[in-house]
Design a protein around this motif. Sequence first.
Motif, PDB file in Angstrom:
ATOM      1  N   SER A 298       0.758  -1.138  -0.018  1.00 41.54           N
ATOM      2  CA  SER A 298      -0.081  -0.114   0.107  1.00 41.54           C
ATOM      3  C   SER A 298       0.765   1.128   0.131  1.00 41.54           C
ATOM      4  N   GLY A 299       0.089   2.491  -0.246  1.00 43.33           N
ATOM      5  CA  GLY A 299       0.938   3.757  -0.400  1.00 43.33           C
ATOM      6  C   GLY A 299       1.454   4.094   0.884  1.00 43.33           C
ATOM      7  N   TYR A 300       2.588   4.409   1.127  1.00 37.04           N
ATOM      8  CA  TYR A 300       3.101   5.133   2.560  1.00 37.04           C
ATOM      9  C   TYR A 300       3.667   6.363   2.219  1.00 37.04           C
ATOM     10  N   GLY A 301       3.313   7.412   3.223  1.00 28.90           N
ATOM     11  CA  GLY A 301       4.048   8.445   3.423  1.00 28.90           C
ATOM     12  C   GLY A 301       4.970   8.421   4.333  1.00 28.90           C
ATOM     13  N   PRO A 302       5.710   9.640   4.675  1.00 31.21           N
ATOM     14  CA  PRO A 302       7.057   9.467   5.719  1.00 31.21           C
ATOM     15  C   PRO A 302       6.368   9.587   7.061  1.00 31.21           C
ATOM     16  N   VAL A 303       5.831   8.529   7.347  1.00 25.91           N
ATOM     17  CA  VAL A 303       5.349   8.575   8.595  1.00 25.91           C
ATOM     18  C   VAL A 303       6.038   7.331   9.396  1.00 25.91           C
ATOM     19  N   ASP A 304       6.472   7.784  10.662  1.00 24.58           N
ATOM     20  CA  ASP A 304       7.142   6.755  11.848  1.00 24.58           C
ATOM     21  C   ASP A 304       6.216   6.130  12.321  1.00 24.58           C
ATOM     22  N   PRO A 305       6.685   4.721  12.008  1.00 24.28           N
ATOM     23  CA  PRO A 305       5.734   3.706  12.487  1.00 24.28           C
ATOM     24  C   PRO A 305       5.311   3.534  14.096  1.00 24.28           C
ATOM     25  N   GLU A 306       6.415   4.102  14.567  1.00 22.48           N
ATOM     26  CA  GLU A 306       6.240   4.003  16.476  1.00 22.48           C
ATOM     27  C   GLU A 306       5.472   5.351  16.947  1.00 22.48           C
TER      28      GLU A 306
END
Length: 129
Positions: A32-40
């Motif tokens: 899926s599409g991902y932005g620059p998001v920290d997974p934590e």
Amino acid sequence: MTDTDPIETDGAPSNDNPYSQGVRAGDTLYVSGYGPVDPETGDPVAGDIQVQTKRVLENIAAVVDEAGGDGLDDVVKVTVYLTELDDYERVNAAYGEQFGEEPPARVCVEVSRLPEDVRVEMDATAYLG
């Protein structure tokens, strides 16, 4: 019809929207599409477009790893979405550092807006054969 398996990992951002982080169909993985998001934290990372591009690719790599692949080495196709095409060269520089000598096929398009008002998002297809 091919059997499919949803892929979920703590190594990439998750949310409560109705989609999987990735779906494996045979030897093919659709990320899926991902932005620059920290997974934590679930928040977009601070930094310039190159830092953000690196985070996007780390998120994609985490989903590929969870599906049994070898991170970005198994990615065969990427679509890049930019809110400012002026970022194209800087995204290319960061992208090239992550993929090296044999980058996957790619499409890059400018879009008017992305979730959370991030500047870059990518989705990917990986071959896990």
